[in-house]
Write an enzyme that holds these catalytic residues in place. Structure first.
Site, mmCIF file in Angstrom:
data_model
loop_
_atom_site.group_PDB
_atom_site.id
_atom_site.type_symbol
_atom_site.label_atom_id
_atom_site.label_comp_id
_atom_site.label_asym_id
_atom_site.label_seq_id
_atom_site.Cartn_x
_atom_site.Cartn_y
_atom_site.Cartn_z
ATOM 1 N N SER A 31 -8.589 1.188 -3.567
ATOM 2 C CA SER A 31 -8.553 -0.095 -2.840
ATOM 3 C C SER A 31 -9.635 -0.172 -1.779
ATOM 4 O O SER A 31 -9.732 0.719 -0.927
ATOM 5 C CB SER A 31 -7.222 -0.267 -2.104
ATOM 6 N N HIS A 62 -9.223 -4.990 -5.972
ATOM 7 C CA HIS A 62 -9.610 -4.151 -7.107
ATOM 8 C C HIS A 62 -10.377 -5.017 -8.082
ATOM 9 O O HIS A 62 -9.879 -6.049 -8.520
ATOM 10 C CB HIS A 62 -8.383 -3.604 -7.837
ATOM 11 N N HIS A 84 -1.906 0.474 -11.982
ATOM 12 C CA HIS A 84 -0.890 1.172 -11.187
ATOM 13 C C HIS A 84 0.469 1.088 -11.865
ATOM 14 O O HIS A 84 0.778 0.102 -12.543
ATOM 15 C CB HIS A 84 -0.774 0.527 -9.798
ATOM 16 N N TYR A 86 3.208 0.529 -10.357
ATOM 17 C CA TYR A 86 4.021 -0.548 -9.773
ATOM 18 C C TYR A 86 3.743 -1.920 -10.383
ATOM 19 O O TYR A 86 4.494 -2.870 -10.176
ATOM 20 C CB TYR A 86 3.854 -0.617 -8.247
ATOM 21 N N GLU A 87 2.642 -2.020 -11.167
ATOM 22 C CA GLU A 87 2.364 -3.290 -11.832
ATOM 23 C C GLU A 87 3.290 -3.505 -13.032
ATOM 24 O O GLU A 87 3.302 -4.583 -13.613
ATOM 25 C CB GLU A 87 0.910 -3.335 -12.297
ATOM 26 N N ALA A 114 -6.684 4.834 -1.392
ATOM 27 C CA ALA A 114 -6.247 4.520 -0.034
ATOM 28 C C ALA A 114 -4.867 5.148 0.112
ATOM 29 O O ALA A 114 -4.073 5.111 -0.822
ATOM 30 C CB ALA A 114 -6.159 3.010 0.134
ATOM 31 N N MET A 212 0.058 5.354 -4.011
ATOM 32 C CA MET A 212 0.701 4.858 -5.235
ATOM 33 C C MET A 212 -0.178 5.062 -6.471
ATOM 34 O O MET A 212 -0.040 4.332 -7.453
ATOM 35 C CB MET A 212 1.035 3.375 -5.067
ATOM 36 N N SER A 213 -1.093 6.019 -6.430
ATOM 37 C CA SER A 213 -1.989 6.198 -7.587
ATOM 38 C C SER A 213 -2.347 7.677 -7.739
ATOM 39 O O SER A 213 -1.616 8.550 -7.286
ATOM 40 C CB SER A 213 -3.268 5.380 -7.364
ATOM 41 N N ASN A 236 -4.106 3.796 6.897
ATOM 42 C CA ASN A 236 -3.065 3.423 7.880
ATOM 43 C C ASN A 236 -2.219 4.662 8.116
ATOM 44 O O ASN A 236 -2.190 5.563 7.267
ATOM 45 C CB ASN A 236 -2.181 2.309 7.299
ATOM 46 N N HIS A 248 -0.958 -4.752 3.492
ATOM 47 C CA HIS A 248 -2.066 -4.485 2.565
ATOM 48 C C HIS A 248 -3.417 -4.886 3.168
ATOM 49 O O HIS A 248 -4.441 -4.252 2.892
ATOM 50 C CB HIS A 248 -1.800 -5.231 1.251
HETATM 51 N N1 HPA Z 1 2.006 4.132 1.518
HETATM 52 C C1 HPA Z 1 1.783 4.086 0.177
HETATM 53 N N2 HPA Z 1 0.619 3.754 -0.355
HETATM 54 C C2 HPA Z 1 -0.385 3.459 0.485
HETATM 55 C C3 HPA Z 1 -0.229 3.475 1.879
HETATM 56 C C4 HPA Z 1 1.039 3.825 2.419
HETATM 57 O O1 HPA Z 1 1.253 3.867 3.641
HETATM 58 N N3 HPA Z 1 -1.426 3.119 2.425
HETATM 59 C C5 HPA Z 1 -2.273 2.901 1.381
HETATM 60 N N4 HPA Z 1 -1.649 3.107 0.217
#
Ligand code: HPA
Length: 273
Positions: A31, A62, A84, A86-87, A114, A212-213, A236, A248
């Site tokens: 990302s 993306h 991903h 989650y998609e 990320a 998540m990847s 973050n 996001h």
């Molecule tokens: N959690 C999960 N996936 C992420 C995060 C997070 O804090 N930041 C970027 N991708």
């Protein structure tokens, strides 16, 4: 839906017919880190929707294309946009792209993402070389019949992230005076961010960053005998570390802000391979 060796080969054949030379290095861009694709010389871009069987990428930030070009004298293939879990894709679909790269002859795969910082010693915007991972997805991309043309039924995962590549990454970072941390990445299903209780639990389990990847891609790369390097951008601090909600936009903004450093590190690493 189960993805077969022939499905992957069909996609690889199309890519091979459109590119000037065969890549040995692959990079998957996370990302907000997509700018690297534009740095390739003599780049040829193939939109994912022109490659048979390729899952579409629908996430803001993306892109959806494969780019082959040269950088530092090496032929590199970049996946700008990934699928991903989650998609709603199954994990075999999630790893379609990395599988294609394996059949194209990629020997080294750099996975970027990320991630949220669990380790309280990290700062927002830090880069982390992945030492190891925890698969918290609840499944594995190798579930189902094994095709020995990819690799063995029970592949070893005792050194998923190549010690050699990790050493190169740290050397290059030191030379470029880019501060780089290292640690364990835990992969979660998403798409909701974690709760503070989950983050405390992951910290207790030994995780330093959450995302998540990456983990499914790393597993199939090792299955195919490809050497893997993983780099997380700590976009973050994870839930509950700071007294602010996660979103996001913040993830994308931080990834863009450190994009220059990230590209410098990536190019330095590629020059050493
Ligand atoms: N959690 C999960 N996936 C992420 C995060 C997070 O804090 N930041 C970027 N991708």
């Amino acid at each position: 839906m189960s993805v077969t060796f022939d499905d992957i080969q069909r996609a690889a054949d199309l890519v091979r017919s459109r590119i000037p030379g065969l890549p040995t290095i692959g990079v998957v861009l996370g990302s907000g880190l997509g700018a690297f694709a534009g740095r390739l010389e003599h780049g040829v871009a193939i939109p994912y929707d022109e490659i048979p069987g390729w899952p579409p990428s629908r996430i803001v930030g993306h892109e959806g294309r494969l780019v082959v070009g040269t950088r530092c004298g090496r032929t590199v293939v970049v996946l700008s946009g990934r699928a991903h879990y989650y998609e709603g894709h199954d994990l075999q679909t999630v790893v379609f792209g990395p599988r294609v790269l394996g059949l194209l002859g990629v020997k080294t795969l750099v996975l970027t993402n990320a991630a949220g910082g669990i380790n309280t010693g990290f700062a927002q915007g830090a880069l982390m070389v992945i030492d190891d991972h925890i698969n918290f997805l609840g499944s594995n991309p190798l579930v189902g019949p094994n095709d020995d043309r990819f690799g063995p039924r029970f592949p070893d995962m005792s050194a998923v992230y190549s010690p050699r590549l990790r050493a190169i990454a740290h050397q290059v970072a030191a030379e470029l005076t880019i501060p780089v941390a290292h640690g364990v990445y835990v992969a979660v299903h998403g798409p909701s961010y974690e709760t503070p209780a989950e983050i405390r639990a992951f910290r207790t389990l030994g995780a330093d960053a959450v995302g998540m990847s990456t983990v499914p891609e790393a597993i199939v790369a090792r299955h195919m005998g490809v050497e893997v390097l993983g780099i997380s951008c700590i976009t973050n601090m994870a839930a509950g570390v700071l007294p602010a909600p996660l979103n996001h936009e913040e993830v994308m903004e931080t990834a863009r802000r450190v994009g220059g450093q990230f590209i410098g590190l990536l190019e330095g690493i590629i020059a050493r391979l």
